[in-house]
Motif scaffolding. Sequence first.
Motif, PDB file in Angstrom:
ATOM      1  N   SER A   1       1.062  -0.762   0.353  1.00 15.83           N
ATOM      2  CA  SER A   1       0.432   0.054   0.133  1.00 15.83           C
ATOM      3  C   SER A   1       1.220   1.282  -0.148  1.00 15.83           C
ATOM      4  CB  SER A   1      -1.967   0.277   0.993  1.00 15.83           C
ATOM      5  OG  SER A   1      -1.431  -1.022   1.659  1.00 15.83           O
ATOM      6  N   LEU A   2       1.989   1.171   0.928  1.00 15.13           N
ATOM      7  CA  LEU A   2       3.174   2.775   0.404  1.00 15.13           C
ATOM      8  C   LEU A   2       3.429   2.139  -0.581  1.00 15.13           C
ATOM      9  CD1 LEU A   2       4.045   2.148   4.235  1.00 15.13           C
ATOM     10  CD2 LEU A   2       2.375   3.381   3.796  1.00 15.13           C
ATOM     11  N   GLN A   3       4.013   1.236  -1.187  1.00 24.31           N
ATOM     12  CA  GLN A   3       4.211   1.641  -2.053  1.00 24.31           C
ATOM     13  C   GLN A   3       3.530   2.129  -3.189  1.00 24.31           C
ATOM     14  OE1 GLN A   3       6.743  -2.347  -4.323  1.00 24.31           O
ATOM     15  NE2 GLN A   3       4.801  -2.516  -5.895  1.00 24.31           N
TER      16      GLN A   3
ATOM     17  N   LEU B   1       1.554   3.792  -2.813  1.00 22.05           N
ATOM     18  CA  LEU B   1       1.382   5.776  -2.548  1.00 22.05           C
ATOM     19  C   LEU B   1       2.883   6.514  -3.687  1.00 22.05           C
ATOM     20  CD1 LEU B   1       0.579   8.141  -0.928  1.00 22.05           C
ATOM     21  CD2 LEU B   1       1.681   7.463   1.479  1.00 22.05           C
TER      22      LEU B   1
ATOM     23  N   LEU C   1      -3.472   9.694  -0.208  1.00 24.79           N
ATOM     24  CA  LEU C   1      -2.766   9.738   1.241  1.00 24.79           C
ATOM     25  C   LEU C   1      -3.845   8.954   1.944  1.00 24.79           C
ATOM     26  CD1 LEU C   1      -0.656   9.609   3.678  1.00 24.79           C
ATOM     27  CD2 LEU C   1      -1.683  11.940   3.637  1.00 24.79           C
TER      28      LEU C   1
ATOM     29  N   THR D   1      -4.500   5.881   0.973  1.00 25.48           N
ATOM     30  CA  THR D   1      -4.007   4.568   1.507  1.00 25.48           C
ATOM     31  C   THR D   1      -3.710   4.466   3.228  1.00 25.48           C
ATOM     32  OG1 THR D   1      -2.254   5.525   0.183  1.00 25.48           O
ATOM     33  CG2 THR D   1      -1.277   3.984   1.983  1.00 25.48           C
TER      34      THR D   1
ATOM     35  N   LEU E   1      -4.355   1.197   5.231  1.00 27.69           N
ATOM     36  CA  LEU E   1      -3.782   0.465   6.791  1.00 27.69           C
ATOM     37  C   LEU E   1      -4.304   0.032   7.846  1.00 27.69           C
ATOM     38  CD1 LEU E   1      -0.898   3.025   6.622  1.00 27.69           C
ATOM     39  CD2 LEU E   1      -0.665   0.369   5.843  1.00 27.69           C
TER      40      LEU E   1
ATOM     41  N   LEU F   1      10.362  -2.488   4.667  1.00 27.77           N
ATOM     42  CA  LEU F   1       9.561  -0.735   3.916  1.00 27.77           C
ATOM     43  C   LEU F   1      11.178  -0.566   3.495  1.00 27.77           C
ATOM     44  CD1 LEU F   1       7.599   0.914   6.819  1.00 27.77           C
ATOM     45  CD2 LEU F   1       7.173   0.031   4.734  1.00 27.77           C
TER      46      LEU F   1
END
Length: 303
Positions: free
Chosen positions: A97-99, A101, A108, A111, A115, A240
């Motif tokens: 999910s952060l990838q 973003l 944001l 995302t 999470l 991460l």
Amino acid sequence: MAGLNVSLSFFLATIALCQVARRGSKALLPASVYASFAREAAGAAQLGACCLEMRMLVELGPWAGGFGPDLLLTLLFLLFLAHGATFDGASANPAVSLQELLLAEASLPSTLLKLAAQGLGLRVASALTQLYWAWELSDLHILQNLMAAHCSSALRTTVPHGTLVEGVCAFIFHLTLLRLRNSLPVYRVPAVALLVTVTAYTAGPFTSAFYNPALAASVTFHCSGHTLLEYTQVYWLGPLTGMVLAVLLYHGHLPRLFQRNLFYSQKNKYRTPKGKPAPGPEDGGRGQEPGRRRVGRQPLASS
């Protein structure tokens, strides 16, 4: 083999229940809510419940059920085939999910909602799995209940080595996802399942090869043997960091943060053809065949 049959029934029931939840939420909820919350919650619940049952088989199966590594790895491969076929685009992984973003493919708020959904899904999975174990349908579940208060840590190496292992696994995993993102599911799903199986075989003895921060927090953070800071360094910082390095290597930059390519030079796609210069007036009849008159207006003779 009775214990294995009970576990297989649990896997099938979990996948079917989560699939029903996906179908129902997709029909009742708006598309944005389904994609950002319901789909991720169902996927995380399915992944978390199957992971807890699979971890029980890995820890107790070899000596209490006579399960060999070949059987467990085959079962893991089949489970991730099922996950890939039923997740409907969900990642159930905060690093993925952060990838998205960082690639500017998700906002944001979306995302953050993903999470939260992943955390909720894993909490539900933990509660339902423990309830299922409490029924003690097999000898393995009886042993699991007896050992539940003294769970063993998934981190069986030093903290720096564990961080490196999780980071390398995450780097390879995210680089594979980026490479196969436009491939057909019939190719992408088996490739990812095979990759997960290989990393579980090679890195499993050291860290269990989670490279999923939320899944690791749900499964092993409460176990004794290491501090919360050590767990965070291995299972959060490692994956991460591997994800960020994979995006940098594949794209050369982080689109959400800056556009300048750090690794690859941008070459002009269209090149100006190099031709001979046009002949000027002074070239006159250069290049004419001998004996042939120029076509065109002839100069007038002077009187």
